[in-house]
Design an enzyme around this catalytic site. Structure first.
Site, PDB file in Angstrom:
ATOM      1  N   ASN A 139       0.869  -1.183   0.000  1.00 11.19           N
ATOM      2  CA  ASN A 139       0.000   0.000   0.000  1.00 11.19           C
ATOM      3  C   ASN A 139       0.902   1.229   0.000  1.00 11.19           C
ATOM      4  OD1 ASN A 139      -1.790   2.070   0.490  1.00 11.19           O
ATOM      5  ND2 ASN A 139      -2.318   1.428   2.575  1.00 11.19           N
ATOM      6  N   TRP A 140       0.969   1.870  -1.144  1.00 10.83           N
ATOM      7  CA  TRP A 140       1.893   3.014  -1.279  1.00 10.83           C
ATOM      8  C   TRP A 140       1.369   4.261  -0.587  1.00 10.83           C
ATOM      9  CZ3 TRP A 140       3.356   2.933  -7.233  1.00 10.83           C
ATOM     10  CH2 TRP A 140       3.975   1.716  -7.525  1.00 10.83           C
ATOM     11  N   LYS A 141       0.101   4.256  -0.193  1.00  9.30           N
ATOM     12  CA  LYS A 141      -0.525   5.437   0.411  1.00  9.30           C
ATOM     13  C   LYS A 141      -0.326   6.649  -0.524  1.00  9.30           C
ATOM     14  CE  LYS A 141       0.005   3.269   4.865  1.00  9.30           C
ATOM     15  NZ  LYS A 141       0.144   3.376   6.311  1.00  9.30           N
ATOM     16  N   GLY A 171       3.220   2.476  10.734  1.00  5.63           N
ATOM     17  CA  GLY A 171       4.181   3.563  10.521  1.00  5.63           C
ATOM     18  C   GLY A 171       4.951   3.951  11.774  1.00  5.63           C
ATOM     19  N   SER A 177       4.105  -1.961  10.171  1.00  7.46           N
ATOM     20  CA  SER A 177       5.566  -2.029  10.306  1.00  7.46           C
ATOM     21  C   SER A 177       6.164  -3.373   9.870  1.00  7.46           C
ATOM     22  CB  SER A 177       5.990  -1.680  11.747  1.00  7.46           C
ATOM     23  OG  SER A 177       5.601  -0.351  12.063  1.00  7.46           O
ATOM     24  N   GLU A 234      -6.533   4.928   8.072  1.00  2.56           N
ATOM     25  CA  GLU A 234      -6.325   6.344   7.741  1.00  2.56           C
ATOM     26  C   GLU A 234      -7.588   6.957   7.115  1.00  2.56           C
ATOM     27  OE1 GLU A 234      -2.690   5.609   5.618  1.00  2.56           O
ATOM     28  OE2 GLU A 234      -1.767   5.054   7.521  1.00  2.56           O
ATOM     29  N   GLU A 275      -4.821  -4.650  10.823  1.00  2.00           N
ATOM     30  CA  GLU A 275      -3.756  -3.656  10.985  1.00  2.00           C
ATOM     31  C   GLU A 275      -3.961  -2.901  12.295  1.00  2.00           C
ATOM     32  OE1 GLU A 275      -1.951  -2.477   6.901  1.00  2.00           O
ATOM     33  OE2 GLU A 275      -3.614  -1.143   7.313  1.00  2.00           O
ATOM     34  N   HIS A 299      -9.302   1.433   5.259  1.00  2.00           N
ATOM     35  CA  HIS A 299      -8.001   1.600   5.920  1.00  2.00           C
ATOM     36  C   HIS A 299      -8.178   2.540   7.115  1.00  2.00           C
ATOM     37  CE1 HIS A 299      -3.844   2.668   6.676  1.00  2.00           C
ATOM     38  NE2 HIS A 299      -3.521   1.562   6.013  1.00  2.00           N
TER      39      HIS A 299
HETATM   40  P1  13P Z   1       3.502   0.554   7.543  1.00  2.00           P
HETATM   41  O1  13P Z   1       3.968  -0.748   6.928  1.00  2.00           O
HETATM   42  O2  13P Z   1       4.221   1.743   6.996  1.00  2.00           O
HETATM   43  O3  13P Z   1       3.485   0.467   9.037  1.00  2.00           O
HETATM   44  O4  13P Z   1       1.973   0.747   7.079  1.00  2.00           O
HETATM   45  C1  13P Z   1       1.064  -0.293   7.247  1.00  2.00           C
HETATM   46  C2  13P Z   1      -0.172   0.040   6.531  1.00  2.00           C
HETATM   47  O5  13P Z   1      -0.944   0.882   6.957  1.00  2.00           O
HETATM   48  C3  13P Z   1      -0.459  -0.668   5.273  1.00  2.00           C
HETATM   49  O6  13P Z   1      -1.751  -0.443   4.827  1.00  2.00           O
END
Ligand code: 13P
Length: 258
Positions: A10-12, A180, A220, A104, A174, A102
């Site tokens: 997931n590149w966000k 993150g 992470s 976020e 998650e 997600h």
């Molecule tokens: P990280 O791997 O950067 O912790 O992010 C996880 C995430 O939210 C994937 O959707």
């Protein structure tokens, strides 16, 4: 039943379409070099909307076996919904997957379990596979309520889906405190919740749906911890954020069995 592991990046909101082309090309070269078996471990990239056409052109042009998807989708078909993207726009671009719910999006866009469930249903109706996200905040974990919290999310998200639909979906656990932060859940933490989710799906539907649904861990994930997490019986893949932005690191994650 053996479930095919699914490693998704997931590149966000990272990488423009030029950088996207570079990353996908580097990833493809790396995976060709190590003779990656895509049937054994599925590889998925989830770029921002603006990169998808570029990713499609590259993947189709070079006949790559990397699959791709979007980070969100609308519940509407078309019309006056400024800023939204429909399922048919995604299928036209050859997307296989779409991430829904997600944390976020829940936090910054007020998305509820009910809305996430409708997005998942919309995706399934269009032939897309939803990657449905769930996970608890740190306070919930500290209170020891993480399993009941996540199962309540699952109940609400899956309310409108049939057993067959759930069987072909992906669920991503998650924990928000691990996203993150570098604070990865232990393999046992991941297994506890992923196992509970599978158990709940068996109760809500049947053993067939529970055995088929693929459950990812996210938060992470790196090449240094992926192997121990993937060794757990109810963890079928990883949803990777930061570490999926580097071709070499994501290659190591995808090839965790080597
Ligand atoms: P990280 O791997 O950067 O912790 O992010 C996880 C995430 O939210 C994937 O959707």
């Amino acid at each position: 039943m053996t479930r095919t592991p699914i490693m998704a990046g997931n590149w966000k909101m990272n990488l423009d379409h030029l950088e996207a082309a570079h990353l996908v090309q580097s990833l493809a070269w790396n995976l060709t070099d190590v003779e990656h078996d895509y049937e054994a471990v599925e590889v998925v990239v989830v770029p921002p909307f603006t990169d998808i056409r570029t990713v499609q052109t590259l993947i189709e042009g070079d006949n790559l076996k990397i699959r791709y998807g979007a980070q969100d989708v609308s519940t509407h078909d078309e019309g006056a919904y400024t800023g939204e993207v429909s399922t048919s726009m995604l299928t036209k671009l050859g997307c296989s997957y779409v991430v829904v719910g997600h944390s976020e999006r829940r936090e910054y866009h007020g998305e509820t379990n009910e809305l996430v469930g409708r997005k998942a249903k919309k995706a399934l109706d269009a032939g897309l596979t939803p990657i449905m996200c769930c996970g608890e905040a740190l306070e919930v974990r500290k209170a020891g309520e993480h399993v009941s919290f996540v199962l309540a999310q699952i109940d609400a998200m899956l309310a409108g889906l049939s057993g067959e639909e759930v069987a072909k979906s992906v669920i991503a656990y998650e924990p928000i405190w691990a996203i993150g932060t570098g604070e990865v859940a232990t393999p046992e933490d991941a297994q506890e919740v992923c196992g509970a989710i599978r158990g709940r799906i068996a109760e809500l539907y049947d053993e067939g749906a529970a055995e088929a649904v693929r459950i990812q861990y996210g938060g992470s994930v790196k090449s240094s911890n992926v192997r121990d997490i993937m060794a757990k019986p109810d963890v079928d893949g990883a949803l990777v954020g930061g570490a999926s932005l580097k071709a070499d690191e994501f290659t190591k994650i995808v090839t965790f069995t080597k």
